[in-house]
Design a protein around this motif. Structure first.
Motif, PDB file in Angstrom:
ATOM      1  N   GLU A   1       0.843  -1.198   0.000  1.00 57.01           N
ATOM      2  CA  GLU A   1       0.000   0.000   0.000  1.00 57.01           C
ATOM      3  C   GLU A   1       0.877   1.246   0.000  1.00 57.01           C
TER       4      GLU A   1
ATOM      5  N   GLN B   1      -4.833   6.654  -0.850  1.00 59.15           N
ATOM      6  CA  GLN B   1      -4.084   5.397  -0.688  1.00 59.15           C
ATOM      7  C   GLN B   1      -4.479   4.394  -1.771  1.00 59.15           C
TER       8      GLN B   1
ATOM      9  N   ASN C   1       0.123   2.252   5.767  1.00 63.64           N
ATOM     10  CA  ASN C   1       0.483   1.523   4.553  1.00 63.64           C
ATOM     11  C   ASN C   1       1.155   0.219   4.967  1.00 63.64           C
TER      12      ASN C   1
ATOM     13  N   TRP D   1      -7.181  -2.049  10.640  1.00 62.16           N
ATOM     14  CA  TRP D   1      -6.950  -3.265   9.868  1.00 62.16           C
ATOM     15  C   TRP D   1      -5.464  -3.629   9.848  1.00 62.16           C
TER      16      TRP D   1
HETATM   17  N1  GLU Z   1      -3.874  -0.635   5.667  1.00 61.00           N
HETATM   18  C1  GLU Z   1      -3.858  -1.827   6.454  1.00 61.00           C
HETATM   19  C2  GLU Z   1      -2.451  -2.039   7.035  1.00 61.00           C
HETATM   20  O1  GLU Z   1      -1.840  -1.105   7.421  1.00 61.00           O
HETATM   21  C3  GLU Z   1      -4.295  -3.042   5.681  1.00 61.00           C
HETATM   22  C4  GLU Z   1      -5.618  -2.977   4.970  1.00 61.00           C
HETATM   23  C5  GLU Z   1      -5.888  -4.273   4.201  1.00 61.00           C
HETATM   24  O2  GLU Z   1      -6.386  -5.228   4.788  1.00 61.00           O
HETATM   25  O3  GLU Z   1      -5.479  -4.358   3.048  1.00 61.00           O
HETATM   26  O4  GLU Z   1      -1.947  -3.136   7.110  1.00 61.00           O
END
Ligand code: GLU
Ligand code: MG
Length: 438
Positions: free
Chosen positions: A131, A182, A230, A293
């Protein structure tokens, strides 16, 4: 105007940045064998740039030797010079691998896996899901996963996909993510070392594409202390010598074969300490907080995006074993893919060697449990800071074996100097600083 092609050789170093040197492309045949000179303290360049601390001083010479299989030559057809680089290994002047070479850390981990599995040709397949924030998109509320957010990255996504393919790596998906501006890109799985080379190329092609459009692709673990992080999630599975999947067994807990369970149990066993390698920046621990998450516990969860290790779903009923993979979520782009994937494999190989087992599958959701129940179910809190993670790594006998005493000392010294250099910064300033770097 006149111009002559140049080539860069780099490695993704302890800071998780690709650093190296360049030369005229006309000299490539000779450089492919003799590489280009470096000094030992090159590996001690902090993410911020300066060498804050080094056991090597100004002494010594090494060679950065390109691996031909990593060749990237991408002409963006925008009138500017093509992206031309190779990734490589750090060798001593005698041509032996230097003990602090990040890429060799992964190569040695793969050898340990081979050994632990009785040299049956077991291979690890990995795909990196990464990400980042694209500065060319306009931030707008409500844009999470939105078609409108997908549209507002303009031509970035399509140029990026073409650049990845031209660089020899295969994209699996590209999408707008949860955070502000993002996006996420995932590659098709690759074997062993190639998976990490591909992950480095995946990041660099995003940066190159954004740069050519006058913007940045920012992979920093989190850009705003109140925002969304990310992640760099590492999906992995095991294959036998005939390329048949060997990690899946529908009849067993977690749908993991006995071998798969031992591997994952090794990762879980070493997880709190592994964070020092896979989530290796001060801001990594701002990402690893609840309700993002992102993981906060060292645990295994079935189809749980809050878990550190997620057993991924199988879609439909076809080729279940082929699809089946496990996702390691405690990683971010401050980590060199060589070190992150290497540490994961070292831990997994240790799980196989020691026949480690996973805790029984919990009967209720991990998130409906009290902290005591989570601990009873085999969960442990992840470190809350890089300092805490580094202390766990320093205390790990296994890590000393994986890195070797000298490399572990170098790694800890490097990371502690980085921490020292940012001491006293507010979380907002830390995030801003790391957003400039990654
Ligand atoms: N942005 C989330 C992280 O920092 C993950 C989101 C997702 O499950 O893709 O790991
Ligand atoms: Mg994602």
């Amino acid at each position: 105007m006149i111009s002559e092609p140049l080539v860069f050789i780099g490695t993704c170093d302890l800071a998780g940045l690709v650093r190296g040197k360049g030369f005229p492309a006309a000299d490539l045949p000779a450089r492919l064998t003799k590489g280009i000179g470096l000094t030992h303290s090159n590996i001690m360049m902090s993410p911020q740039g300066p060498i804050y601390d080094t056991p090597f001083g100004t002494l010594g010479d090494l060679m950065l030797a390109p691996d031909e299989s990593t060749k990237v030559e991408v002409d963006f057809q925008d009138g500017a010079a093509a992206e031309r680089f190779y990734l490589g290994d750090i060798l001593t002047t005698d041509g032996a691998v230097w003990e602090c070479c990040p890429r060799d850390f992964l190569r040695r981990a793969l050898a340990a896996l081979d050994q632990a599995t009785g040299q049956r040709g077991i291979a690890l397949l990995a795909a990196f899901e990464q990400e980042f924030a694209y500065t060319g998109a306009e931030p707008r509320p409500g844009a999470t996963y939105a078609l409108d957010a997908w549209r507002r990255q303009g031509s970035f996504g399509e140029i990026y996909m073409a650049a990845l393919r031209a660089a020899g790596v295969a994209p699996d998906s590209f999408l707008p993510e949860y955070g502000s501006c993002q996006y996420e890109v995932t590659l098709a799985p690759e074997r062993g070392l190639r998976a990490a080379d591909a992950a480095v190329i995946q990041r660099e092609m995003a940066r190159a594409t954004a740069h050519r459009l006058g913007h940045r692709a920012i992979f920093a673990p989190i850009l705003d202390p109140a925002g969304i992080g990310n992640g760099t999630h590492i999906h992995f599975s095991l294959r036998d010598g005939d390329d048949a999947p060997v990690m899946y067994d529908a009849a067993r807990p977690y749908r993991l074969s006995a071998l798969g369970e031992q591997f994952v149990a090794g990762v879980l066993h070493h997880l709190p300490a592994l964070a020092a390698v896979t989530a290796p920046s001060p801001v990594s621990y701002i990402r690893l907080r609840p309700n993002r998450w992102a993981p906060t516990w060292a645990n295994v969860g079935v189809q749980d995006r809050g878990a550190a290790i997620r057993i991924c779903p199988i879609f439909g009923h076809d080729a279940a074993a082929q699809q089946f993979n496990v996702e390691y979520r405690v990683a971010d782009a401050a980590a060199s893919p060589y070190l992150a994937l290497g540490a994961l494999i070292w831990a997994g190989a240790d799980g196989i060697r020691n026949r480690r087992a996973l805790p029984p599958m919990p009967v209720k959701s991990f998130w409906d449990m009290s902290d005591d129940e989570r601990a009873a179910a085999g969960g442990r809190g992840l470190p809350r800071s890089l300092a805490e993670a580094l202390d766990l790594l320093a205390a790990s006998d296994a890590a000393r074996e994986w890195f070797g005493a000298a490399f572990l000392h170098v790694y800890l010294r490097f990371k502690r100097a980085e921490l020292n250099a940012v001491e006293g910064l507010s979380e907002a300033d830390l995030c801003a600083r790391y957003a400039e770097i990654y």
